[in-house]
Design an enzyme around this catalytic site. Structure first.
Site: not given
Ligand code: CP
Ligand code: NVA
Length: 308
Positions: A128, A131, A223, A263, A291
């Protein structure tokens, strides 16, 4: 900067510095950039739900004078209704950039390979990057000097953890990761991050002990225990991760003004308690806000290819 943003690993230290500098400018003077992407269109292909990523990219594109098209999971149906190659080649004839949120990381890599236009990883099971970049930017805003600062990541060694490993090691931060056995970050990422960190004089530590990880931390990050796509494992994970909750007791072992990061979305009462996420040192909504600013910088750099 390369054509696409697939992983923080692909960014040079100079790229990251330039993204952060441009983010500073974007935050300071929104009006100055209001037509920098005029006439440009961004496609958002999302195979998973989203609040922050979708909204921040859409609003960001609007604020830069461009336009964003959101494509629901069942609309493009990547690789099922049409091959990734054909999706990439078709969209390249209409749009100026693509954000993909997907399961298999290979989908982002393949889309980028076949697309003539920049592809941005909006989250895959592996990473990600947007992020992690916004997170380091947020830490820099709060601590000013991040070189040598320590981020303790407590919980699941998932996509966010992988990207933070690259982002911390590239920016000279130390990282102490504590996960349950068998839930550590990607082994190859860890190896790369350790090497990168050594090159800039910082360190990456990994353990199964949250209490140990948070001891010298300037930032505690967590997370969800169950990421999108792992819902069947929710109950099993709740039991395994119980000892890894970021709560008042754990925080009491860290430095007094230690920042609290997540996040989002958070599962309050699981990986983090209400009192910690709502505490004075929590910067979770600054992360969410950043973000958008950070992604605007990325969009300008990738789509326009130069500074405004
Ligand atoms: N942190 C993040 O990516 O949030 P969303 O899943 O809501 O986009
Ligand atoms: N680790 C989480 C992050 C969400 C922004 C997921 O992948 O669901």
């Amino acid at each position: 900067m390369q054509k696409d943003l697939i992983s923080v690993k692909d960014l040079s230290i100079q790229d990251i510095r330039e993204i952060f500098d441009l983010t500073d400018e974007l935050k300071k003077d929104k009006a100055k950039f209001s037509s920098v992407l005029k006439g440009k269109t961004l496609a958002l292909i999302f195979q998973k739900p989203s609040n922050r990523t979708r909204v921040s990219f859409e609003v960001g594109m609007f604020q830069l004078g461009g336009y964003a098209i959101y494509l629901r999971p069942d609309e493009i149906n990547l690789g099922v209704r049409e091959s990734i190659k054909d999706v990439a080649k078709t969209l390249s004839r209409y749009i100026d950039g693509i954000v993909l949120r997907t399961f298999e990381h290979k989908n982002v890599v393949d889309l980028a390979e076949y697309s003539d236009k920049p592809v941005i990883n909006g989250l895959s099971d592996f990473s990600h990057p947007c992020q992690a970049l916004a997170d380091i930017y947020t830490i820099k805003e709060k601590l000013k000097n991040i070189k040598g600062a320590t981020l303790a990541y407590v919980g699941d060694g998932n996509n966010v953890c992988n990207s933070l490993l690259f982002a911390c090691s590239k920016t000279g931060m130390n990282m102490a990761v504590a996960t349950p056995k068998g839930f550590g970050p990607d082994v190859k990422v860890l190896k790369d991050a350790i090497k990168l960190a050594a090159a800039v004089g910082s360190s990456i530590k990994i353990s199964n002990t949250p209490e140990e990880a948070v001891k010298a931390a300037d930032v505690i990050y967590t997370d969800v225990w169950t990421s999108m796509g792992q819902e069947k494992e929710t109950q099993k994970r709740k039991a395994i991760f119980k000892r890894f909750q970021v709560n008042k007791k754990l925080i009491s072992l860290a430095k007094k003004n230690c920042l609290i990061m997540h996040c989002l979305p958070a599962h309050r009462g699981e990986e983090i308690t209400d009192e910690v996420i709502d505490s004075r040192n929590s910067v979770v909504f600054d992360q969410a806000e950043n973000r958008m600013h950070d992604q605007k910088a990325i969009l300008i750099k990738l789509i326009k290819g130069e500074r405004a």
